[in-house]
Design a protein around this motif. Structure first.
Motif, PDB file in Angstrom:
ATOM      1  N   ARG A  58       0.847  -1.202   0.000  1.00  0.00           N
ATOM      2  CA  ARG A  58       0.000   0.000   0.000  1.00  0.00           C
ATOM      3  C   ARG A  58       0.874   1.239   0.000  1.00  0.00           C
ATOM      4  O   ARG A  58       2.060   1.192   0.323  1.00  0.00           O
ATOM      5  CB  ARG A  58      -0.907   0.047   1.229  1.00  0.00           C
ATOM      6  N   VAL A  59       0.215   2.350  -0.310  1.00  0.00           N
ATOM      7  CA  VAL A  59       0.860   3.665  -0.241  1.00  0.00           C
ATOM      8  C   VAL A  59      -0.021   4.558   0.626  1.00  0.00           C
ATOM      9  O   VAL A  59      -1.229   4.670   0.378  1.00  0.00           O
ATOM     10  CB  VAL A  59       1.008   4.292  -1.642  1.00  0.00           C
ATOM     11  N   VAL A  60       0.569   5.156   1.663  1.00  0.00           N
ATOM     12  CA  VAL A  60      -0.202   6.046   2.539  1.00  0.00           C
ATOM     13  C   VAL A  60       0.613   7.316   2.785  1.00  0.00           C
ATOM     14  O   VAL A  60       1.492   7.359   3.649  1.00  0.00           O
ATOM     15  CB  VAL A  60      -0.538   5.360   3.881  1.00  0.00           C
ATOM     16  N   ASP A  61       0.365   8.328   1.998  1.00  0.00           N
ATOM     17  CA  ASP A  61       1.011   9.641   2.165  1.00  0.00           C
ATOM     18  C   ASP A  61       0.357  10.616   1.196  1.00  0.00           C
ATOM     19  O   ASP A  61      -0.660  10.273   0.565  1.00  0.00           O
ATOM     20  CB  ASP A  61       2.533   9.542   1.964  1.00  0.00           C
ATOM     21  N   ALA A  62       0.930  11.797   1.047  1.00  0.00           N
ATOM     22  CA  ALA A  62       0.295  12.828   0.210  1.00  0.00           C
ATOM     23  C   ALA A  62       0.223  12.427  -1.257  1.00  0.00           C
ATOM     24  O   ALA A  62      -0.581  12.980  -2.013  1.00  0.00           O
ATOM     25  CB  ALA A  62       1.049  14.152   0.357  1.00  0.00           C
ATOM     26  N   SER A  63       1.050  11.459  -1.671  1.00  0.00           N
ATOM     27  CA  SER A  63       0.998  11.042  -3.077  1.00  0.00           C
ATOM     28  C   SER A  63      -0.307  10.322  -3.403  1.00  0.00           C
ATOM     29  O   SER A  63      -0.692  10.226  -4.558  1.00  0.00           O
ATOM     30  CB  SER A  63       2.194  10.152  -3.413  1.00  0.00           C
ATOM     31  N   ALA A  64      -1.002   9.813  -2.378  1.00  0.00           N
ATOM     32  CA  ALA A  64      -2.209   9.014  -2.603  1.00  0.00           C
ATOM     33  C   ALA A  64      -3.439   9.856  -2.971  1.00  0.00           C
ATOM     34  O   ALA A  64      -4.399   9.344  -3.550  1.00  0.00           O
ATOM     35  CB  ALA A  64      -2.524   8.194  -1.352  1.00  0.00           C
ATOM     36  N   PHE A  65      -3.417  11.139  -2.635  1.00  0.00           N
ATOM     37  CA  PHE A  65      -4.567  11.989  -2.981  1.00  0.00           C
ATOM     38  C   PHE A  65      -4.677  12.102  -4.497  1.00  0.00           C
ATOM     39  O   PHE A  65      -3.702  12.466  -5.152  1.00  0.00           O
ATOM     40  CB  PHE A  65      -4.407  13.393  -2.402  1.00  0.00           C
ATOM     41  N   PRO A  66      -5.860  11.849  -5.063  1.00  0.00           N
ATOM     42  CA  PRO A  66      -5.978  12.000  -6.512  1.00  0.00           C
ATOM     43  C   PRO A  66      -5.873  13.466  -6.955  1.00  0.00           C
ATOM     44  O   PRO A  66      -5.626  13.739  -8.122  1.00  0.00           O
ATOM     45  CB  PRO A  66      -7.351  11.420  -6.831  1.00  0.00           C
ATOM     46  N   ALA A  67      -6.051  14.409  -6.014  1.00  0.00           N
ATOM     47  CA  ALA A  67      -5.872  15.830  -6.306  1.00  0.00           C
ATOM     48  C   ALA A  67      -5.418  16.494  -5.010  1.00  0.00           C
ATOM     49  O   ALA A  67      -5.618  15.941  -3.931  1.00  0.00           O
ATOM     50  CB  ALA A  67      -7.183  16.446  -6.786  1.00  0.00           C
TER      51      ALA A  67
END
Ligand SMILES: Cc1cc2nc3c(=O)[nH]c(=O)nc-3n(C[C@H](O)[C@H](O)[C@H](O)COP(=O)(O)OP(=O)(O)OC[C@H]3O[C@@H](n4cnc5c(N)ncnc54)[C@H](O)[C@@H]3O)c2cc1C
Ligand SMILES: *[C@@H]1O[C@H](CO)[C@@H](O)[C@H](O)[C@H]1NC(C)=O
Ligand SMILES: *[C@@H]1O[C@H](CO)[C@@H](O)[C@H](O)[C@H]1NC(C)=O
Ligand SMILES: *[C@@H]1O[C@H](CO)[C@@H](O)[C@H](O)[C@H]1NC(C)=O
Ligand SMILES: *[C@@H]1O[C@H](CO)[C@@H](O)[C@H](O)[C@H]1NC(C)=O
Length: 602
Positions: A561-570
């Protein structure tokens, strides 16, 4: 106490490196507001968890522990990772950026438009903090919720109703200890690890120049300096004017969040199974050799201090290679620049780019490193006719400019200071007559930026280009111009002897004489940013550029999984740090639910 335990953890694990047997259930890569709370939560739920961080623990250093020192922290080479980015692919436009950074022949930096002969152009400086706690250790601490629509959009694109704003609010309540609203105020939390306060509002009771300017701003846009910017009001996203400036510091001015939470967890007499390893640069995720579907089983790490070339102390050291394995999952939380780099080095990313560097493709995912976006920032900075007395008193201002799409679109903060973006040694100091309303433009229309590998060397920072204003740029710039006009009117409403003001930008001079086009051009060329997001965005599998499903799982890959600011689609709202803390809580629930259903079916 925490330091001792950390050192002990480092020692114990270094002495017991296992090549095959897994020591941990979960391995979390990166200790920012995404990774750190997640690792602590998983350990508190009873699962042996390893948190890997490239930097050191600076939680006892006053540059970091005192929120007021945030500019010192961001300039401190004990935590700095210096990235140099592009705002566009247009060389001419880039060359007009006033704080362009160069490397002089003697190795030091030059910032400006006329570099000495023989200097190398590095790019636009973009600071990151590589230390236990991540960028929540050098940031300005502003805690602001995005508009409800920002959350609801994720629910809509993925069909996962748990992303609806009305469900997400519980995660804010979970992280927060609110110190500035009456106890019991709905929508707030009172026992979370993020203590939230507002900047001291008492300057409004003084007789001072600062108070007079602030009164003029309030007269122009409404509101007051104690109003709750993160209220649960149904019309919150439409409310404009002055608000209290909420930030993640406690009433003593101590920074709280990712670092303090990890340290408190390590210090807890309950002895939760959390191990923190510092000076551990993760170079790739390891996969099972036999599985049909790519399945993460661990990570490869380089051990040593300052191994990443963005670290100003990097000295060519290579580090010691170590492999560490996880029983359950690997969670990557390296932040918007590093998470896509780690995934690509692991073979997860656009096949074409990976092949260029002879990286074996584990999963062709064209969206890794794409859709990079950031809030656009600018400011109305002006010099008063006299030195300004009174305590500088920051407060927040929300605006909804005439062409805003649906919600308020500008978040500003005003005080006697100067903020014009980032470069080595920022900020500028214009002396005691300076006053600025700096502002962030929300929901940029363009997401055309990218993070691409420069090489397969994990110590080499990637190429980062934001491609600002590529789509809808004129609309976004109109909104920024309208914000500047409102702030100009608000600040200059203070008359003599404080005024007249000599504006520095976007329209220099005492008598305003600039066309709208000229001001938009200034804002476009000199925009800066520090809220990068979306390089591994959540989205449905049919969206070719989506990287994660709605439970943070990498599409087509197991146990990763990825959990950080990169995960926001926008980009979420005006300030991402509190939204990232909320992601960590949501991911905790999702991961624990899967762990429980796996153990009950086993
Ligand atoms: C100067 C500045 C000021 C800011 N001010 C604000 C503000 O006032 N309010 C706000 O909301 N936001 C602010 N932000 C943004 C906010 O801090 C970030 O959006 C937030 O910290 C992102 O969290 P993250 O977990 O995604 O990543 P990060 O905070 O970047 O954390 C990532 C962590 O992973 C580690 N890491 C990376 N790669 C590896 C690897 N390969 N191996 C091991 N470890 C690795 C890094 O060392 C770092 O500790 C600011 C940012 C900057 C740069
Ligand atoms: C704080 O940071 C500054 C650089 O901004 C540095 O010169 C100073 O030594 C640091 N202080 C401490 C206590 O580390
Ligand atoms: C910060 O929040 C915690 C948790 O609610 C609380 O115990 C602590 O007293 C707060 N810190 C301060 C300085 O008020
Ligand atoms: C600021 O200056 C004014 C005018 O001299 C004075 O009345 C006021 O008390 C001063 N305020 C502060 C906080 O020093
Ligand atoms: C600015 O002022 C000068 C003279 O004061 C005038 O000639 C010029 O046209 C003005 N420019 C704009 C853009 O209004």
């Amino acid at each position: 106490m925490a330091i001792q335990l950390l050192t002990l953890g480092l020692f114990l694990v270094a002495g017991a490196v296992a090549e095959t047997a897994a020591t941990y259930d979960y391995i979390v890569v990166g200790s920012g507001p995404g990774g750190a709370p997640l690792a602590a939560n998983l350990a508190k739920a009873g699962y042996p968890t390893l948190l890997l961080e490239a930097g050191d623990d600076l939680g006892n250093n006053k540059n970091y522990s005192e929120m007021a020192n945030f500019n010192l922290a961001a300039n401190d080479d004990k935590s700095r990772w210096d990235f140099f980015v592009k705002h566009s692919s247009d060389e001419e436009r880039e060359s007009k950026y006033e704080h362009m950074t160069w490397r002089k022949p003697d190795g030091s930096f030059y910032v400006g438009l006329e570099p000495p002969e023989g200097s190398e152009q590095l790019g636009i400086y973009y600071p990151r903090s590589a230390t236990l706690g991540g960028c929540a250790m050098h940031n300005g601490g502003v805690c602001a919720l995005p508009s409800d629509d920002d959350w609801d959009a994720i629910a809509e694109s993925t069909g996962d109703k748990s992303w609806l704003a009305k469900n997400m609010r519980q995660y804010f309540e979970r992280i927060e200890t609110a110190h500035y609203v009456p106890p019991g105020t709905p929508g707030h939390g009172y026992s979370g690890y993020v203590n939230v306060t507002i900047s001291d509002p008492t300057f409004m009771q003084q007789t001072s120049d600062i108070q007079e300017i602030a009164s003029g701003i309030i007269k122009t846009v409404g509101g007051d300096v104690t109003r709750d910017i993160n209220s649960l009001d149904a019309d919150r996203d439409q409310q404009t004017g002055v608000f209290g400036l909420a930030g993640h510091a406690d009433p003593n001015g101590h920074r709280t969040g990712s670092n303090t939470y990890v340290r408190a967890t390590l210090d807890d007499p309950a002895k939760y199974p959390l191990t923190v390893q510092l000076q551990s640069l993760v170079t790739k995720v390891l996969f099972s050799k036999n599985a049909k579907t790519p399945t993460a089983i661990g990570v490869e790490v380089l051990r040593g201090q300052s191994l990443y070339k963005a670290d100003p102390r990097y000295n060519g050291a290579k580090g010691e290679v170590v492999k560490i394995f996880a029983n359950k999952e690997v969670i990557v939380s390296g932040g918007t620049f590093n998470t896509p780099q780690i995934l690509k080095l692991s073979g997860i990313g656009p096949a074409k780019e990976l092949k260029k560097f002879d990286i074996p493709v584990v999963k062709d995912l064209p969206g890794v490193g794409e859709r990079l976006a950031d809030n656009y920032e600018g400011g109305l900075l002006a010099l008063a006719s006299k030195p300004l007395n009174g305590s500088s008193g920051p407060f927040a201002v929300q605006l909804k400019t005439p062409t805003a799409r649906k919600n308020r679109n500008i978040y500003g903060w005003c005080k006697s200071f100067s903020f014009e973006g980032f470069w080595p040694g920022f900020p500028t100091e214009y002396g005691p007559s300076q006053y600025e309303c700096a502002f962030v433009h929300m929901n940029p229309r363009s997401q055309a930026g990218y993070v691409h590998l420069r090489s397969d060397d994990p110590q080499e920072p990637p190429e980062i280009n934001f491609e600002f204003f590529k789509h809808g740029g004129d609309e976004d710039l109109t909104e920024m111009l309208d914000a500047a006009k409102t702030f100009r009117k608000a600040i200059t409403s203070a008359g003599e002897p404080i005024g007249p003001f000599n504006e520095k930008h976007p329209c220099p001079g005492v008598k305003q004489n600039c066309t709208d086009a000229a001001q938009k051009e200034f804002l476009k060329l000199q925009t800066y940013s520090h809220h990068a997001a979306s390089t591994c965005g959540i989205g449905p599998a049919h969206d070719k550029l989506a990287v994660l499903d709605s439970k943070f799982r990498v599409h087509g890959v197991k146990n990763l999984r990825v959990v950080d600011a990169s995960a926001f689609p926008a980009v979420p709202g005006a300030f991402p740090v509190c939204p990232v803390f909320m992601l960590a809580e949501k991911a905790t629930d999702d991961i624990l639910r899967d762990a429980k259903s796996a153990s009950s079916s086993a």
